[in-house]
Design a protein around this motif. Structure first.
Motif, PDB file in Angstrom:
ATOM      1  N   UNK A   1       0.840  -1.197   0.000  1.00  0.00           N
ATOM      2  CA  UNK A   1       0.000   0.000   0.000  1.00  0.00           C
ATOM      3  C   UNK A   1       0.876   1.248   0.000  1.00  0.00           C
ATOM      4  N   UNK A   2       1.960   1.234   0.754  1.00  0.00           N
ATOM      5  CA  UNK A   2       2.834   2.418   0.795  1.00  0.00           C
ATOM      6  C   UNK A   2       3.477   2.683  -0.562  1.00  0.00           C
ATOM      7  N   UNK A   3       3.825   1.639  -1.304  1.00  0.00           N
ATOM      8  CA  UNK A   3       4.362   1.834  -2.653  1.00  0.00           C
ATOM      9  C   UNK A   3       3.321   2.495  -3.560  1.00  0.00           C
ATOM     10  N   UNK A   4       2.084   2.022  -3.465  1.00  0.00           N
ATOM     11  CA  UNK A   4       1.005   2.581  -4.289  1.00  0.00           C
ATOM     12  C   UNK A   4       0.777   4.051  -3.932  1.00  0.00           C
ATOM     13  N   UNK A   5       0.769   4.362  -2.654  1.00  0.00           N
ATOM     14  CA  UNK A   5       0.571   5.750  -2.230  1.00  0.00           C
ATOM     15  C   UNK A   5       1.686   6.649  -2.752  1.00  0.00           C
ATOM     16  N   UNK A   6       2.923   6.168  -2.713  1.00  0.00           N
ATOM     17  CA  UNK A   6       4.055   6.956  -3.226  1.00  0.00           C
ATOM     18  C   UNK A   6       3.909   7.207  -4.729  1.00  0.00           C
ATOM     19  N   UNK A   7       3.524   6.166  -5.456  1.00  0.00           N
ATOM     20  CA  UNK A   7       3.354   6.304  -6.909  1.00  0.00           C
ATOM     21  C   UNK A   7       2.252   7.310  -7.220  1.00  0.00           C
ATOM     22  N   UNK A   8       1.113   7.190  -6.533  1.00  0.00           N
ATOM     23  CA  UNK A   8      -0.009   8.102  -6.778  1.00  0.00           C
ATOM     24  C   UNK A   8       0.406   9.537  -6.469  1.00  0.00           C
ATOM     25  N   UNK A   9       1.080   9.750  -5.347  1.00  0.00           N
ATOM     26  CA  UNK A   9       1.502  11.107  -4.992  1.00  0.00           C
ATOM     27  C   UNK A   9       2.481  11.660  -6.023  1.00  0.00           C
ATOM     28  N   UNK A  10       3.464  10.873  -6.405  1.00  0.00           N
ATOM     29  CA  UNK A  10       4.464  11.324  -7.382  1.00  0.00           C
ATOM     30  C   UNK A  10       3.811  11.685  -8.718  1.00  0.00           C
ATOM     31  N   UNK A  11       2.929  10.828  -9.188  1.00  0.00           N
ATOM     32  CA  UNK A  11       2.295  11.075 -10.479  1.00  0.00           C
ATOM     33  C   UNK A  11       1.305  12.232 -10.408  1.00  0.00           C
ATOM     34  N   UNK A  12       0.602  12.360  -9.290  1.00  0.00           N
ATOM     35  CA  UNK A  12      -0.317  13.500  -9.122  1.00  0.00           C
ATOM     36  C   UNK A  12       0.458  14.811  -9.090  1.00  0.00           C
TER      37      UNK A  12
END
Length: 69
Positions: free
Chosen positions: A51-62
């Motif tokens: 979940x933390x990897x997904x959150x990092x990806x979403x934040x970076x891409x956003x």
């Protein structure tokens, strides 16, 4: 800055994401989160990631998308 998803149609958002998100995996994650409404937990399970990897990806891409709005 929050992203107002109502400012564009779903197809416009997909086109915008495809233009500025270069990783196919990250594009899919972002679409699942923003447009399909999946939870971080569901996306993590789908991609066999934490979940933390997904959150990092979403934040970076956003953050990247917001620069181009």
């Amino acid at each position: 800055m929050d992203v107002d998803l109502t400012s564009r149609s779903c197809s416009e958002w997909k086109e915008f994401i495809n233009e500025w998100c270069y990783s196919a995996r990250n594009r899919e994650i972002l679409v699942d989160r923003l447009l399909n409404g999946y939870t971080y937990e569901v996306i993590a399970e789908l991609h066999d990631m934490s979940v933390s990897q997904i959150k990092r990806i979403v934040k970076k891409e956003l953050d990247n998308l917001i620069k181009h709005l």
